[in-house]
Design a protein around this motif. Structure first.
Motif, mmCIF file in Angstrom:
data_model
loop_
_atom_site.group_PDB
_atom_site.id
_atom_site.type_symbol
_atom_site.label_atom_id
_atom_site.label_comp_id
_atom_site.label_asym_id
_atom_site.label_seq_id
_atom_site.Cartn_x
_atom_site.Cartn_y
_atom_site.Cartn_z
ATOM 1 N N ALA A 135 4.152 7.301 -6.953
ATOM 2 C CA ALA A 135 3.237 6.265 -7.445
ATOM 3 C C ALA A 135 3.990 4.981 -7.790
ATOM 4 N N VAL A 136 5.216 5.113 -8.296
ATOM 5 C CA VAL A 136 5.958 3.922 -8.706
ATOM 6 C C VAL A 136 6.243 3.012 -7.513
ATOM 7 N N ALA A 137 6.478 3.608 -6.336
ATOM 8 C CA ALA A 137 6.739 2.807 -5.135
ATOM 9 C C ALA A 137 5.483 2.069 -4.689
ATOM 10 N N LYS A 138 4.355 2.769 -4.784
ATOM 11 C CA LYS A 138 3.094 2.125 -4.406
ATOM 12 C C LYS A 138 2.743 1.008 -5.381
ATOM 13 N N LEU A 139 3.018 1.272 -6.660
ATOM 14 C CA LEU A 139 2.764 0.247 -7.677
ATOM 15 C C LEU A 139 3.628 -0.986 -7.408
ATOM 16 N N ALA A 140 4.907 -0.739 -7.112
ATOM 17 C CA ALA A 140 5.820 -1.856 -6.834
ATOM 18 C C ALA A 140 5.314 -2.683 -5.659
ATOM 19 N N ALA A 141 4.867 -1.998 -4.592
ATOM 20 C CA ALA A 141 4.402 -2.702 -3.401
ATOM 21 C C ALA A 141 3.127 -3.487 -3.692
ATOM 22 N N ALA A 142 2.196 -2.856 -4.436
ATOM 23 C CA ALA A 142 0.939 -3.538 -4.745
ATOM 24 C C ALA A 142 1.200 -4.778 -5.601
ATOM 25 N N LEU A 143 2.059 -4.625 -6.612
ATOM 26 C CA LEU A 143 2.369 -5.779 -7.467
ATOM 27 C C LEU A 143 3.072 -6.873 -6.677
ATOM 28 N N SER A 144 3.950 -6.456 -5.768
ATOM 29 C CA SER A 144 4.658 -7.419 -4.936
ATOM 30 C C SER A 144 3.682 -8.244 -4.098
ATOM 31 N N LEU A 145 2.694 -7.560 -3.504
ATOM 32 C CA LEU A 145 1.686 -8.264 -2.699
ATOM 33 C C LEU A 145 0.869 -9.228 -3.564
ATOM 34 N N ILE A 146 0.492 -8.764 -4.764
ATOM 35 C CA ILE A 146 -0.310 -9.617 -5.651
ATOM 36 C C ILE A 146 0.484 -10.845 -6.087
ATOM 37 N N LEU A 147 1.751 -10.628 -6.447
ATOM 38 C CA LEU A 147 2.597 -11.756 -6.860
ATOM 39 C C LEU A 147 2.762 -12.752 -5.722
ATOM 40 N N TRP A 148 3.000 -12.220 -4.542
ATOM 41 C CA TRP A 148 3.205 -13.072 -3.372
ATOM 42 C C TRP A 148 1.959 -13.915 -3.090
ATOM 43 N N ALA A 149 0.799 -13.253 -3.091
ATOM 44 C CA ALA A 149 -0.455 -13.981 -2.843
ATOM 45 C C ALA A 149 -0.684 -15.011 -3.955
ATOM 46 N N GLY A 150 -0.382 -14.639 -5.190
ATOM 47 C CA GLY A 150 -0.562 -15.560 -6.307
ATOM 48 C C GLY A 150 0.338 -16.774 -6.208
ATOM 49 N N LEU A 151 1.560 -16.556 -5.731
ATOM 50 C CA LEU A 151 2.490 -17.680 -5.566
ATOM 51 C C LEU A 151 1.992 -18.648 -4.497
ATOM 52 N N VAL A 152 1.508 -18.095 -3.383
ATOM 53 C CA VAL A 152 0.980 -18.952 -2.318
ATOM 54 C C VAL A 152 -0.225 -19.742 -2.834
#
Lengths: 163, 155
Positions: free
Chosen positions: A136-153
């Motif tokens: 679950a921690v890997a999936k959480l990391a990936a999901a947060l990474s995508l959200i951060l990336w989209a938020g930055l854009v």
């Protein structure tokens, strides 16, 4: 010395004036910024998609994470450097832009994300290969990474629309 | 037949009104355009870099193309829906913008090239030097598309 006076000082540097007033510097640096987002943002997406199990499932996690790591880092440096130059051109505008400060907060969270998840996920990909299912921690990391990336854009794009 | 009536019609369509309605509409659609081309160009770049002998070397170019295909196509679909929506916001201005024309020309060539030449260049029987050449052309075309797009606002 206040932050505002630092911004005023930056605004008055020769480099700032040159980027702001030169006809081509700003669009070219902006183009590099955008291109780096396209090329290396796409690689970041590929890694996160693999961690979430949405794609590249026939490839080992360590293959995807390990082989794209150098390119992601290179891209990150290009994005930050070109972004810093764009910001250097108009610090006073950014100082008053809400979207800019949201973007900087998100960027800070990218650093926190890296510190938190590197030991267990991104720097631990061979262990993820052996796991019977994606932790679950890997999936959480990936999901947060995508959200951060989209938020930055999104916040970056909105800077231009802040009045 | 002139294209102007079409541009006028598009510029006053419901889509145009929606894009020009709330202040956030255009930048939000533009962001999805960015997500789309990051997926499209990022996944193509992974294959191109592999053809150039760097990046994901433990997989073959053909394997990577196959692995990434759904994501490349999703990116293309996202880009081709958000792009026309942005165009609808101000069709006449875009139509006569030289950067826009340059970008669209490069985009058409890039898409055609991708589904014809590049798809063949990843095959295992292609000599590496041809694969490299194909990858350089692919990267150059996509860089031209993004660069042309960025310049639209500045010409």
């Amino acid at each position: 010395m206040s932050l505002l006076s630092i911004c005023e000082w930056i605004q008055n540097t020769d480099l700032s004036t040159a980027i702001r007033e030169g006809a081509l510097y700003y669009p070219i640096i902006g183009g590099v910024h955008l291109l780096a987002i396209a090329l290396f943002g796409g690689m970041l997406l590929a890694v996160d998609v693999r961690l979430l199990g949405w794609g590249m499932r026939r490839r080992a996690v360590s293959d995807v994470v390990g082989q794209l790591r150098a390119w992601k880092r290179f891209g990150f440096v290009v994005v930050v450097a070109s972004g810093a130059l764009l910001g250097w051109a108009e610090p006073l505008k950014l100082y008053h832009s809400k979207s800019f400060w949201i973007k900087m907060a998100l960027l800070l969270m990218v650093g926190v994300h890296a510190l938190v998840f590197r030991p267990t996920v991104y720097g631990n990909s061979t262990r993820l290969d052996e796991a019977p299912s994606m932790p679950a921690v890997a999936k959480l990391a990936a999901a947060l990474s995508l959200i951060l990336w989209a938020g930055l854009v999104l916040s970056g794009r909105l800077i231009a629309f802040d009045s | 037949m002139s294209v102007l009536p079409f541009l006028n019609w598009l510029g006053s369509s419901a889509l145009a009104n929606a894009m020009n309605g709330p202040e956030w509409a255009f930048p939000v659609v533009e962001c999805f355009h960015f997500f789309g081309f990051a997926l499209l160009i990022g996944t193509i770049a992974i294959v191109d870099l592999r053809l150039l002998g760097t990046g994901m070397r433990r997989q073959s170019p053909a394997e990577l193309t196959q692995d990434l295909k759904p994501w490349t196509l999703s990116g293309l679909a996202l880009m081709l829906t958000t792009g026309p929506a942005m165009f609808a916001a101000d069709p006449r201005v875009y139509y006569f913008n030289p950067s826009f024309r340059f970008k669209i020309a490069c985009l058409l060539v890039a898409i055609l090239y991708h589904f014809t030449f590049l798809r063949r260049a990843v095959r295992p029987d292609v000599p590496p030097v041809l694969g490299k050449l194909a990858a350089v052309v692919s990267l150059a075309l996509w860089i031209a598309v993004v660069g042309g797009g960025r310049m639209i606002a500045f010409v």
